[in-house]
Design a protein around this motif. Structure first.
Motif, mmCIF file in Angstrom:
data_model
loop_
_atom_site.group_PDB
_atom_site.id
_atom_site.type_symbol
_atom_site.label_atom_id
_atom_site.label_comp_id
_atom_site.label_asym_id
_atom_site.label_seq_id
_atom_site.Cartn_x
_atom_site.Cartn_y
_atom_site.Cartn_z
ATOM 1 N N LEU A 73 35.384 42.670 36.763
ATOM 2 C CA LEU A 73 34.138 43.433 36.683
ATOM 3 C C LEU A 73 33.448 43.191 35.337
ATOM 4 C CD1 LEU A 73 32.499 45.472 38.379
ATOM 5 C CD2 LEU A 73 33.678 47.277 37.126
ATOM 6 N N LEU A 74 34.237 43.153 34.263
ATOM 7 C CA LEU A 74 33.664 42.849 32.948
ATOM 8 C C LEU A 74 33.069 41.444 32.917
ATOM 9 C CD1 LEU A 74 36.340 44.394 30.564
ATOM 10 C CD2 LEU A 74 33.993 45.175 30.890
ATOM 11 N N VAL A 75 33.756 40.485 33.521
ATOM 12 C CA VAL A 75 33.229 39.119 33.583
ATOM 13 C C VAL A 75 31.923 39.102 34.363
ATOM 14 C CG1 VAL A 75 33.657 36.799 34.497
ATOM 15 C CG2 VAL A 75 35.469 38.002 33.279
ATOM 16 N N ALA A 76 31.848 39.869 35.449
ATOM 17 C CA ALA A 76 30.628 39.917 36.256
ATOM 18 C C ALA A 76 29.461 40.514 35.479
ATOM 19 C CB ALA A 76 30.872 40.722 37.526
ATOM 20 N N PHE A 77 29.761 41.435 34.559
ATOM 21 C CA PHE A 77 28.704 42.047 33.741
ATOM 22 C C PHE A 77 28.517 41.337 32.413
ATOM 23 C CE2 PHE A 77 29.494 45.826 36.495
ATOM 24 C CZ PHE A 77 28.210 45.892 37.016
ATOM 25 N N ASP A 78 28.920 40.068 32.352
ATOM 26 C CA ASP A 78 28.653 39.172 31.234
ATOM 27 C C ASP A 78 29.426 39.510 29.961
ATOM 28 O OD1 ASP A 78 27.481 36.781 30.641
ATOM 29 O OD2 ASP A 78 25.700 37.669 29.718
ATOM 30 N N ALA A 79 30.528 40.188 30.079
ATOM 31 C CA ALA A 79 31.448 40.368 28.952
ATOM 32 C C ALA A 79 32.647 39.466 29.220
ATOM 33 C CB ALA A 79 31.856 41.818 28.810
ATOM 34 N N THR A 80 32.370 38.163 29.216
ATOM 35 C CA THR A 80 33.350 37.190 29.691
ATOM 36 C C THR A 80 34.635 37.203 28.880
ATOM 37 O OG1 THR A 80 31.513 35.808 30.398
ATOM 38 C CG2 THR A 80 33.669 34.766 30.266
ATOM 39 N N ARG A 81 34.523 37.130 27.567
ATOM 40 C CA ARG A 81 35.721 37.049 26.743
ATOM 41 C C ARG A 81 36.591 38.299 26.905
ATOM 42 N NH1 ARG A 81 36.222 33.739 21.968
ATOM 43 N NH2 ARG A 81 33.981 33.599 22.105
ATOM 44 N N ALA A 82 35.980 39.467 26.876
ATOM 45 C CA ALA A 82 36.742 40.714 27.020
ATOM 46 C C ALA A 82 37.389 40.800 28.395
ATOM 47 C CB ALA A 82 35.836 41.913 26.786
ATOM 48 N N GLY A 83 36.672 40.388 29.427
ATOM 49 C CA GLY A 83 37.219 40.421 30.777
ATOM 50 C C GLY A 83 38.395 39.477 30.944
ATOM 51 N N LEU A 84 38.271 38.265 30.408
ATOM 52 C CA LEU A 84 39.370 37.306 30.510
ATOM 53 C C LEU A 84 40.574 37.751 29.693
ATOM 54 C CD1 LEU A 84 37.454 33.908 30.456
ATOM 55 C CD2 LEU A 84 38.565 35.025 32.388
ATOM 56 N N LEU A 85 40.328 38.344 28.532
ATOM 57 C CA LEU A 85 41.441 38.870 27.745
ATOM 58 C C LEU A 85 42.164 39.979 28.497
ATOM 59 C CD1 LEU A 85 39.954 38.902 24.135
ATOM 60 C CD2 LEU A 85 41.834 37.495 24.991
ATOM 61 N N LEU A 86 41.418 40.820 29.192
ATOM 62 C CA LEU A 86 42.032 41.887 29.978
ATOM 63 C C LEU A 86 42.847 41.320 31.141
ATOM 64 C CD1 LEU A 86 42.412 44.898 30.371
ATOM 65 C CD2 LEU A 86 40.320 44.919 31.726
ATOM 66 N N ILE A 87 42.339 40.289 31.795
ATOM 67 C CA ILE A 87 43.074 39.656 32.893
ATOM 68 C C ILE A 87 44.371 39.040 32.380
ATOM 69 C CG2 ILE A 87 43.018 37.751 34.559
ATOM 70 C CD1 ILE A 87 39.982 38.324 34.856
ATOM 71 N N GLY A 88 44.290 38.306 31.276
ATOM 72 C CA GLY A 88 45.491 37.707 30.699
ATOM 73 C C GLY A 88 46.487 38.760 30.254
ATOM 74 N N ALA A 89 46.002 39.840 29.639
ATOM 75 C CA ALA A 89 46.893 40.922 29.214
ATOM 76 C C ALA A 89 47.547 41.604 30.413
ATOM 77 C CB ALA A 89 46.111 41.931 28.392
ATOM 78 N N ALA A 90 46.822 41.722 31.526
ATOM 79 C CA ALA A 90 47.405 42.319 32.731
ATOM 80 C C ALA A 90 48.549 41.464 33.262
ATOM 81 C CB ALA A 90 46.329 42.488 33.804
ATOM 82 N N LEU A 91 48.381 40.140 33.247
ATOM 83 C CA LEU A 91 49.457 39.261 33.702
ATOM 84 C C LEU A 91 50.652 39.316 32.748
ATOM 85 C CD1 LEU A 91 47.460 36.176 34.995
ATOM 86 C CD2 LEU A 91 48.723 37.861 36.326
ATOM 87 N N LEU A 92 50.384 39.391 31.452
ATOM 88 C CA LEU A 92 51.483 39.525 30.492
ATOM 89 C C LEU A 92 52.199 40.867 30.664
ATOM 90 C CD1 LEU A 92 49.834 37.941 27.323
ATOM 91 C CD2 LEU A 92 51.664 36.979 28.733
ATOM 92 N N ALA A 93 51.449 41.917 30.969
ATOM 93 C CA ALA A 93 52.070 43.216 31.238
ATOM 94 C C ALA A 93 52.903 43.148 32.512
ATOM 95 C CB ALA A 93 50.998 44.299 31.364
ATOM 96 N N GLY A 94 52.441 42.404 33.509
ATOM 97 C CA GLY A 94 53.224 42.212 34.726
ATOM 98 C C GLY A 94 54.535 41.502 34.437
ATOM 99 N N ALA A 95 54.493 40.494 33.553
ATOM 100 C CA ALA A 95 55.724 39.796 33.165
ATOM 101 C C ALA A 95 56.669 40.745 32.441
ATOM 102 C CB ALA A 95 55.397 38.594 32.288
#
Length: 154
Positions: A73-95
């Motif tokens: 959703l953040l990426v869709a609203f043009d906060a690309t870096r923050a959105g991608l960081l959140l996605i990566g952090a979510a995968l790291l939290a899953g690990a």
């Protein structure tokens, strides 16, 4: 299976308790010649007790999916870096959850090792690429620029 004089089965190795029809089954640790079913990955049981509502039983995967959805959703609203960081952090939290929690429900897809490596590598790659995104990268790795120029110019 061999039987004795009375027709009862004789066990040569370990057998299970009788099923509903009274038949005993042979238990072996060897893999069957033909696979008929798949085993649940270790840690693939419920993350909460069976009397809890369905979302509570699957809270680890819901946490990861919610964070990824918010990142998208953040990426869709043009906060690309923050959105991608959140996605990566979510995968790291899953690990991290897959490593530390004994039961993670549907977050367990394969063996524990494979899940941790997959979630960790993908999460780290997304975080690093988000930090190197143009314009104004927050992370610069000098040898990557030289490698790119070498591969493109030759």
């Amino acid at each position: 299976m061999p039987t004795d004089e009375s027709g009862e089965p004789q066990a040569r190795d370990a057998i299970s308790a009788p099923d509903a029809q009274g038949r005993t089954r042979r238990i072996t640790r060897r893999f069957p010649l033909f696979t008929k079913d798949t085993a649940r990955p270790e840690g693939g049981g419920r993350a909460a007790s069976g009397d809890a509502p369905a979302p509570a039983r699957q809270w680890p995967v819901l946490v990861v999916l919610s964070a990824v959805a918010l990142g998208l959703l953040l990426v869709a609203f043009d906060a690309t870096r923050a959105g991608l960081l959140l996605i990566g952090a979510a995968l790291l939290a899953g690990a991290a959850m897959r490593w530390t929690l004994p039961g993670v429900g549907m977050l367990a897809v394969r063996s524990r090792f494979t899940d941790i490596v997959t979630y960790g590598v993908l999460g780290l790659a997304i975080v690093l690429l988000a930090l190197m995104a143009q314009p104004r990268p927050l992370l610069q790795i000098p040898f990557l620029k030289d490698t790119l120029h070498f591969t493109v110019s030759n």
